[in-house]
Motif scaffolding. Structure first.
Motif, short mmCIF file in Angstrom:
data_model
loop_
_atom_site.label_atom_id
_atom_site.label_comp_id
_atom_site.label_asym_id
_atom_site.label_seq_id
_atom_site.Cartn_x
_atom_site.Cartn_y
_atom_site.Cartn_z
N PRO A 1 0.84 -1.20 0.00
CA PRO A 1 0.00 0.00 0.00
C PRO A 1 0.88 1.25 0.00
O PRO A 1 1.86 1.32 0.75
N ALA A 2 0.54 2.22 -0.83
CA ALA A 2 1.36 3.43 -0.94
C ALA A 2 0.46 4.66 -1.08
O ALA A 2 -0.55 4.63 -1.78
N TYR A 3 0.85 5.73 -0.38
CA TYR A 3 0.17 7.02 -0.56
C TYR A 3 0.61 7.64 -1.89
O TYR A 3 1.78 7.60 -2.24
N HIS A 4 -0.35 8.22 -2.58
CA HIS A 4 -0.05 9.02 -3.78
C HIS A 4 -0.10 10.48 -3.36
O HIS A 4 -1.16 11.04 -3.08
N ALA A 5 1.08 11.12 -3.25
CA ALA A 5 1.19 12.50 -2.79
C ALA A 5 1.54 13.42 -3.95
O ALA A 5 2.18 13.00 -4.92
N GLU A 6 1.14 14.67 -3.85
CA GLU A 6 1.40 15.62 -4.93
C GLU A 6 1.74 17.00 -4.37
O GLU A 6 1.14 17.45 -3.38
N VAL B 1 6.01 30.02 -13.40
CA VAL B 1 6.40 28.72 -12.87
C VAL B 1 5.17 27.84 -12.70
O VAL B 1 4.16 28.28 -12.13
N ARG B 2 5.26 26.61 -13.19
CA ARG B 2 4.23 25.60 -13.00
C ARG B 2 4.95 24.27 -12.77
O ARG B 2 5.09 23.47 -13.68
N ASP B 3 5.41 24.04 -11.57
CA ASP B 3 6.16 22.83 -11.23
C ASP B 3 5.25 21.85 -10.50
O ASP B 3 4.37 22.24 -9.73
N ARG B 4 5.51 20.56 -10.72
CA ARG B 4 4.68 19.54 -10.08
C ARG B 4 5.54 18.32 -9.73
O ARG B 4 6.35 17.86 -10.53
N ILE B 5 5.35 17.81 -8.51
CA ILE B 5 5.98 16.58 -8.07
C ILE B 5 4.90 15.61 -7.63
O ILE B 5 3.97 15.99 -6.91
N GLU B 6 4.99 14.37 -8.06
CA GLU B 6 4.12 13.30 -7.58
C GLU B 6 5.00 12.21 -6.99
O GLU B 6 6.02 11.84 -7.58
N SER B 7 4.61 11.71 -5.84
CA SER B 7 5.42 10.72 -5.14
C SER B 7 4.55 9.56 -4.67
O SER B 7 3.37 9.74 -4.32
N TRP B 8 5.15 8.36 -4.66
CA TRP B 8 4.51 7.19 -4.09
C TRP B 8 5.25 6.86 -2.80
O TRP B 8 6.44 6.59 -2.81
N VAL B 9 4.51 6.91 -1.67
CA VAL B 9 5.10 6.79 -0.35
C VAL B 9 4.62 5.50 0.31
O VAL B 9 3.41 5.33 0.51
N ASP B 10 5.55 4.61 0.62
CA ASP B 10 5.19 3.38 1.31
C ASP B 10 4.37 3.71 2.56
O ASP B 10 4.83 4.44 3.44
N ASP C 1 12.36 10.55 -1.50
CA ASP C 1 12.41 11.51 -2.59
C ASP C 1 12.04 12.87 -2.02
O ASP C 1 11.87 13.03 -0.81
N ALA C 2 11.90 13.85 -2.91
CA ALA C 2 11.71 15.23 -2.46
C ALA C 2 10.38 15.48 -1.76
O ALA C 2 10.25 16.44 -1.02
N LEU C 3 9.38 14.62 -1.97
CA LEU C 3 8.07 14.83 -1.35
C LEU C 3 7.76 13.81 -0.27
O LEU C 3 7.19 14.15 0.77
N SER C 4 8.14 12.55 -0.48
CA SER C 4 7.87 11.53 0.54
C SER C 4 8.52 11.92 1.87
O SER C 4 8.02 11.58 2.94
N ALA C 5 9.63 12.65 1.78
CA ALA C 5 10.35 13.06 2.98
C ALA C 5 9.52 13.93 3.91
O ALA C 5 9.67 13.86 5.12
N LEU D 1 8.81 5.11 -2.94
CA LEU D 1 8.74 4.02 -3.90
C LEU D 1 8.79 4.56 -5.32
O LEU D 1 8.43 3.86 -6.27
N GLY D 2 9.23 5.82 -5.46
CA GLY D 2 9.38 6.42 -6.77
C GLY D 2 8.66 7.76 -6.87
O GLY D 2 7.75 8.05 -6.09
N TYR D 3 9.10 8.59 -7.83
CA TYR D 3 8.45 9.89 -7.99
C TYR D 3 8.61 10.42 -9.41
O TYR D 3 9.45 9.96 -10.19
N THR D 4 7.79 11.42 -9.70
CA THR D 4 7.83 12.16 -10.96
C THR D 4 7.98 13.64 -10.64
O THR D 4 7.32 14.15 -9.74
#
Length: 263
Positions: free
Chosen positions: A71-76, A91-100, A159-163, A107-110
């Protein structure tokens, strides 16, 4: 003005992505439950330069889905300038992260960067069992083809967001510090978070008792403050552990963020 805006937003990326959300891979054990967040949470930070509003950052937990069999959280996190800044440097920046959802590790990010005419797409595919990750990137503005390399990260790296979510689940006390590792493209950055004080902070969203944090960065001479700015972050000293305020001081003025809305 254009150069100042570019510097401002590069610093915001440091503050909000590498600085504030770059607190990762705790050396001390974290408390696994209960976590101070859940699906549907949305945090809106107003971004300012000197006394002017410059844009906003929206941080949200979208859903829980299975990732690598866990199971992983999908954070943005979405960063955007307002109309006044858009006129010189949009500026229009976006990060998406999968957090255990159990270990609170990446578990990875974009990361999609849109800053002025500069465009870059980055994808991290991280194996949570081995720490091996594939880093794919491309420059849409240059018409370039995707490039991919493989690297080794410490087990439990962020990653930069899961943290950010890892940090919010930590037990923090004044006088203590926590060491972290965070994946930043093809680099692994070491960050230490020092808990400096308890303070009360007022924002458009209300007044909060807070813990004042200072990020320190590993150098050849030891742990040092950011070389270009004095940076502090305040998180609420309550069960929610909300990011309440961020402040940085540069030669051309103060920049930062403060909580505007939370649900």
């Amino acid at each position: 003005m254009k150069n100042d805006s570019q510097i401002l937003w590069k610093l915001y990326l440091t503050l909000l992505i590498q600085g504030t959300t770059g607190f990762a891979f705790a050396a001390r054990p974290l408390v696994p439950a209960p976590v101070p967040f859940k699906v549907g949470e949305e945090i809106v930070l107003g971004l300012g330069w000197k006394s002017a509003k410059a844009g906003e950052a929206v941080i949200g937990l979208k859903e829980i889905r299975t990732r690598q069999g866990r199971p992983a959280y999908h954070a943005e996190l979405a960063l955007s300038t307002n109309r006044a800044i858009d006129a010189v440097f949009a500026v229009r920046d976006r990060i998406e992260s999968w957090v255990d959802a159990s270990a609170l590790k990446s578990l990875g990010y974009t990361k999609l960067t849109r800053e002025g005419t500069y465009q870059k797409d980055e994808f991290i595919f991280l194996d949570g069992r081995t720490g091996i990750y594939r880093y794919r990137r491309m420059r849409p503005d240059k018409g370039g083809k995707p490039r991919e390399d493989a690297f080794q990260a410490p087990l439990g790296a962020q990653d930069a967001l899961s943290a950010l979510y890892n940090l919010r689940a930590q037990s923090l006390e004044v006088g203590h510090s926590v060491d972290f590792k965070v994946i930043d493209g093809d680099e692994i950055r070491a960050v230490r978070v020092a808990v400096r004080a308890r303070e009360t902070v007022s924002t458009p969203a209300g007044t909060f008792p807070c813990l004042k944090l200072e990020p320190l960065f590993k150098t050849a001479d030891g742990w040092r403050a950011h070389p270009k700015a004095q940076i502090y972050m305040w998180i609420s000293d309550d069960a929610r552990r909300l990011p309440v305020k961020i402040a940085g001081t540069l030669p051309f003025g103060e920049v930062g963020a403060e909580l505007e809305r939370y649900q």
